[in-house]
Design an enzyme around this catalytic site. Sequence first.
Site, PDB file in Angstrom:
ATOM      1  N   GLU A  70      44.698 -16.585 -21.459  1.00 49.10           N
ATOM      2  CA  GLU A  70      47.381 -17.854 -22.212  1.00 49.10           C
ATOM      3  C   GLU A  70      47.279 -16.438 -22.883  1.00 49.10           C
ATOM      4  O   GLU A  70      47.883 -16.119 -22.863  1.00 49.10           O
ATOM      5  CB  GLU A  70      46.259 -18.981 -22.930  1.00 49.10           C
ATOM      6  CG  GLU A  70      46.298 -20.180 -22.012  1.00 49.10           C
ATOM      7  CD  GLU A  70      44.712 -20.761 -21.799  1.00 49.10           C
ATOM      8  OE1 GLU A  70      44.357 -21.430 -20.319  1.00 49.10           O
ATOM      9  OE2 GLU A  70      44.101 -19.939 -21.723  1.00 49.10           O
ATOM     10  N   HIS A 139      43.546 -32.413 -24.175  1.00 40.69           N
ATOM     11  CA  HIS A 139      43.811 -32.601 -23.412  1.00 40.69           C
ATOM     12  C   HIS A 139      45.240 -33.365 -22.837  1.00 40.69           C
ATOM     13  O   HIS A 139      45.938 -33.670 -21.737  1.00 40.69           O
ATOM     14  CB  HIS A 139      43.538 -32.593 -21.553  1.00 40.69           C
ATOM     15  CG  HIS A 139      42.774 -31.934 -21.556  1.00 40.69           C
ATOM     16  ND1 HIS A 139      41.626 -31.514 -21.352  1.00 40.69           N
ATOM     17  CD2 HIS A 139      42.785 -30.102 -20.515  1.00 40.69           C
ATOM     18  CE1 HIS A 139      40.726 -30.961 -21.477  1.00 40.69           C
ATOM     19  NE2 HIS A 139      41.211 -29.500 -20.418  1.00 40.69           N
TER      20      HIS A 139
END
Length: 337
Positions: A70, A139
């Site tokens: 990321e 998540h």
Amino acid sequence: MARTLSYMKAINEALAQEMDRDPSVVVFGEDVAGGAGTSQPMDAWGGVFGLTKGLWEKFPDRVLDTPISESAIMGAAAGAAVSGLRPVAELMFIDFLGVCFDQIFNQAAKFRYMFGGKTRTPMVVRTCYGAGAGAAAQHSQTLYNIFTNIPGLKVVVPSSPYDAKGLLTAAIRDDDPVIFCEHKALYGVRGEVPTELYEVPLGQANVVREGTDVTVVALGQMVPRAQRAAEALQGEGVGVEVVDPRTTSPLDEATILASVTRTGRCVVVDEGYPRCGMGTDLVSLVATRGPRLRAPIGLVTPPHTPVPFAHVLEEAYLPGPDEIAAAVRTTLEPVDA
């Protein structure tokens, strides 16, 4: 011309149409092509939810898979943006912001300021958030408030397919970094979406439903839930006005305050955590800059806990129409002088 399209397909269409219109728009992230162009074309899923599926076939040089990093994705997007491209980078889940936050809030968000307004950073970070899909605690968080806190970032939270397409188009064309937050539980929701390209301006709230008795301010998945609460309350003779800010930064304070001034009562509904969240920020706005109200402001949020994995607990965790309706009824109760 409009036709019915899902929230997910509306986002895909906005990407495809903007890439077709502007050759400087590029898309990259983990599995956004998903093996397309290799000997295993069936692996071309288009990201974890298949949202970018089909783009590689149309724009093979501008839809790029990245390593599982990321920090690299966001750093590359920031660099590409100041170099003349308009990158749309995917942060697979908003929960992963901790891995790459420096590249976003210390770099991309600061470029225009640090260089005295002489540079642009037309960068969009697409990310999904929210509970209700059984994705568990790592998540399923609602963290748009963290990005909203950072000067230099614009933050978008669409609640419908129409808004998803129009707001993404506006975000891609914007010259500042935009965090585009997609609720994963809304991906399958369908609604009318024009076939042509159009923009929904950033910083312009939407009065989803008009009413005279109470203003409910809601974001993302909470907007349709607030609408269901309003429909139930209509049967009790209560007129609920539902306001969707659509973007948390810039925030359309004028529309929110005008609605509260008309109704004299307010309930804020936010899927984010109750401490230092967007909900508390909106309550503060109404309390400090709004009119004198007929009742204390209501705030409906999940509890201050991680998102549960078990379906029954996750449903209990999320604010629903019943909780929203109960908060509205509380504002209608007589207030002791």
